[in-house]
Design an enzyme around this catalytic site. Structure first.
Site, PDB file in Angstrom:
ATOM      1  N   LYS A 114       1.913  -3.114   5.916  1.00  0.00           N
ATOM      2  CA  LYS A 114       2.193  -3.070   4.485  1.00  0.00           C
ATOM      3  C   LYS A 114       3.677  -2.834   4.208  1.00  0.00           C
ATOM      4  O   LYS A 114       4.228  -3.393   3.262  1.00  0.00           O
ATOM      5  CB  LYS A 114       1.338  -1.985   3.816  1.00  0.00           C
ATOM      6  N   SER A 138       0.846  -1.192   0.000  1.00  0.00           N
ATOM      7  CA  SER A 138       0.000   0.000   0.000  1.00  0.00           C
ATOM      8  C   SER A 138       0.881   1.241   0.000  1.00  0.00           C
ATOM      9  O   SER A 138       1.961   1.247   0.617  1.00  0.00           O
ATOM     10  CB  SER A 138      -0.887   0.017   1.243  1.00  0.00           C
ATOM     11  N   TYR A 153      -1.914  -0.336   9.784  1.00  0.00           N
ATOM     12  CA  TYR A 153      -2.003  -0.790   8.392  1.00  0.00           C
ATOM     13  C   TYR A 153      -0.704  -0.489   7.627  1.00  0.00           C
ATOM     14  O   TYR A 153      -0.165  -1.345   6.923  1.00  0.00           O
ATOM     15  CB  TYR A 153      -3.199  -0.080   7.767  1.00  0.00           C
TER      16      TYR A 153
HETATM   17  P1  NAD Z   1     -11.723  -5.656   0.456  1.00  0.00           P
HETATM   18  O1  NAD Z   1     -12.146  -5.403   1.842  1.00  0.00           O
HETATM   19  O2  NAD Z   1     -12.759  -5.608  -0.600  1.00  0.00           O
HETATM   20  O3  NAD Z   1     -10.963  -7.042   0.305  1.00  0.00           O
HETATM   21  C1  NAD Z   1     -10.297  -7.695   1.337  1.00  0.00           C
HETATM   22  C2  NAD Z   1     -10.823  -9.102   1.410  1.00  0.00           C
HETATM   23  O4  NAD Z   1     -10.052  -9.844   2.352  1.00  0.00           O
HETATM   24  C3  NAD Z   1     -12.278  -9.157   1.871  1.00  0.00           C
HETATM   25  O5  NAD Z   1     -13.056  -9.845   0.918  1.00  0.00           O
HETATM   26  C4  NAD Z   1     -12.209  -9.895   3.205  1.00  0.00           C
HETATM   27  O6  NAD Z   1     -13.347 -10.704   3.473  1.00  0.00           O
HETATM   28  C5  NAD Z   1     -10.930 -10.700   3.051  1.00  0.00           C
HETATM   29  N1  NAD Z   1     -10.338 -11.062   4.340  1.00  0.00           N
HETATM   30  C6  NAD Z   1     -10.183 -10.268   5.415  1.00  0.00           C
HETATM   31  N2  NAD Z   1      -9.598 -10.936   6.410  1.00  0.00           N
HETATM   32  C7  NAD Z   1      -9.360 -12.192   5.956  1.00  0.00           C
HETATM   33  C8  NAD Z   1      -8.754 -13.336   6.526  1.00  0.00           C
HETATM   34  N3  NAD Z   1      -8.272 -13.328   7.789  1.00  0.00           N
HETATM   35  N4  NAD Z   1      -8.648 -14.453   5.763  1.00  0.00           N
HETATM   36  C9  NAD Z   1      -9.126 -14.474   4.498  1.00  0.00           C
HETATM   37  N5  NAD Z   1      -9.734 -13.412   3.918  1.00  0.00           N
HETATM   38  C10 NAD Z   1      -9.835 -12.284   4.631  1.00  0.00           C
HETATM   39  O7  NAD Z   1     -10.579  -4.576   0.135  1.00  0.00           O
HETATM   40  P2  NAD Z   1      -9.653  -4.381  -1.156  1.00  0.00           P
HETATM   41  O8  NAD Z   1      -9.537  -2.935  -1.354  1.00  0.00           O
HETATM   42  O9  NAD Z   1     -10.075  -5.245  -2.270  1.00  0.00           O
HETATM   43  O10 NAD Z   1      -8.250  -4.858  -0.585  1.00  0.00           O
HETATM   44  C11 NAD Z   1      -7.498  -5.933  -1.098  1.00  0.00           C
HETATM   45  C12 NAD Z   1      -6.053  -5.774  -0.649  1.00  0.00           C
HETATM   46  O11 NAD Z   1      -5.487  -4.617  -1.279  1.00  0.00           O
HETATM   47  C13 NAD Z   1      -5.885  -5.551   0.846  1.00  0.00           C
HETATM   48  O12 NAD Z   1      -4.732  -6.209   1.305  1.00  0.00           O
HETATM   49  C14 NAD Z   1      -5.722  -4.067   0.956  1.00  0.00           C
HETATM   50  O13 NAD Z   1      -5.045  -3.686   2.128  1.00  0.00           O
HETATM   51  C15 NAD Z   1      -4.933  -3.783  -0.301  1.00  0.00           C
HETATM   52  N6  NAD Z   1      -5.006  -2.385  -0.710  1.00  0.00           N
HETATM   53  C16 NAD Z   1      -6.144  -1.880  -1.261  1.00  0.00           C
HETATM   54  C17 NAD Z   1      -6.154  -0.563  -1.677  1.00  0.00           C
HETATM   55  C18 NAD Z   1      -7.330   0.035  -2.353  1.00  0.00           C
HETATM   56  O14 NAD Z   1      -7.192   1.171  -2.884  1.00  0.00           O
HETATM   57  N7  NAD Z   1      -8.468  -0.628  -2.424  1.00  0.00           N
HETATM   58  C19 NAD Z   1      -5.022   0.258  -1.474  1.00  0.00           C
HETATM   59  C20 NAD Z   1      -3.894  -0.292  -0.909  1.00  0.00           C
HETATM   60  C21 NAD Z   1      -3.888  -1.615  -0.535  1.00  0.00           C
END
Ligand code: NAD
Length: 287
Positions: free
Chosen positions: A168, A151, A164
């Site tokens: 990351k 991230s 967080y």
């Molecule tokens: P999201 O909440 O839609 O997806 C995360 C998924 O992880 C969810 O479906 C959740 O049910 C699952 N999850 C949570 N804890 C879990 C566990 N212990 N075991 C198995 N599954 C689990 O969010 P997203 O935005 O799609 O995020 C996906 C990844 O990308 C994450 O690691 C997030 O930190 C990272 N990220 C996202 C963004 C963004 O702009 N969306 C930015 C930086 C990093």
């Protein structure tokens, strides 16, 4: 053409958001996908099989091959079960996308130890557990592809995300070492810091910005990193809204003190120490 056809790829947290897009793309490209999701809320509470099941259903309806896994990444047993699903169902594991994540944002002075631990446990420990469970298979078959969800909050910091961002940034550190240790076994490890409109960002970024960040625009980068053709390793990339770029630490030219400096000497040379004008890519002097 680069590809993932017939590769077995585990995508954690693939029941929604970015993970769902990764799983859908990989399946369209002919990979056999383990769609793992605990199915809980954004803060990590609760669980359900519905999210992973839904994505598996969509993949199968589109003619792809996928199987659901509902285990949590945050324990050794859960991670072993996730990788076990790949091996039992498809006979192998070739790639993993450590994407599962939760959010517990609070200003640092309000952050509880529980908020800190819960986030570290899923992102950093979870990615460790899943990678650790897959690693012996990768070494044995002399092939593996690891992608970590990093991230920009970890790379650059963000208000309210001490937990967080630390998790990351830790994943970037993990990638750096996995890249070194994996190199002689044809295992790559890279980090992708995505930017996308998902439930995780729905109230973090303004709506006009989110409208320009559909999650499917990140998936091709993650997909490419999982191909045999991509042999680059130890990289951190940022992807969102169709823009992809690489981020790397640089080091200033600095200076060498011939004798142990006083604090006043450090102060006097502060500009030279910190000036990035002639900076070069950072290297580990003991590596
Ligand atoms: P999201 O909440 O839609 O997806 C995360 C998924 O992880 C969810 O479906 C959740 O049910 C699952 N999850 C949570 N804890 C879990 C566990 N212990 N075991 C198995 N599954 C689990 O969010 P997203 O935005 O799609 O995020 C996906 C990844 O990308 C994450 O690691 C997030 O930190 C990272 N990220 C996202 C963004 C963004 O702009 N969306 C930015 C930086 C990093």
């Amino acid at each position: 053409m680069v590809g993932v056809k017939d590769r077995v790829v585990v995508v954690t947290g693939a029941g929604g958001g970015l993970g769902r897009e990764y799983a859908m793309l990989l399946a369209r490209e002919g990979a056999r996908v383990v769609v793992n999701d605990l199915g809980g809320a954004r803060d990590g509470s609760g669980e359900s099989t519905a999210m992973a099941d839904q994505v598996v259903r969509e993949i199968r309806e589109a003619g792809g091959d996928a199987v659901a896994s509902y285990d949590s990444v945050d324990t050794e047993e859960g991670a072993r079960a996730i990788i076990g699903t790949a091996v039992t169902e498809y006979g192998a594991v070739h790639g993993i996308v450590n994407n599962a994540g939760i959010l517990r944002d609070r200003a640092f002075h309000k952050m509880t130890a529980e908020d800190w631990e819960a986030v570290l446990r899923v992102h950093l420990f979870g990615s460790y557990h899943v990678t650790s469970a897959a690693w012996p298979y990768f070494r044995e078959q002399r092939y593996g592809r690891v992608v970590m969800a990093a991230s920009t909050s970890g790379l650059f910091g963000n208000f309210g995300q001490a937990n967080y961002g630390s998790a990351k940034a830790g994943l970037v550190g993990l990638v750096n070492t996995l890249a070194i240790e994996g190199s002689k076994h044809n295992i790559t490890a890279n980090a992708v810091a995505p930017m996308a409109a998902t439930r995780m960002t729905e109230d973090v970024a303004p709506p006009e910005m989110l409208a320009k960040l559909p999650p499917e625009q990140v998936a091709p980068l993650v997909g490419y990193l999982l191909t045999e053709e991509c042999t680059d390793t130890g990289m951190t990339l940022v992807a969102g809204g169709g823009t992809y770029y690489r981020v790397q630490p640089f080091q200033s030219a600095g200076l060498r003190f011939e004798q142990t400096p006083s604090m006043d000497d450090v102060a006097a040379q502060w500009h030279t120490i910190t000036d990035m004008t002639d900076a070069t890519p950072g290297v580990n002097p003991v590596g």
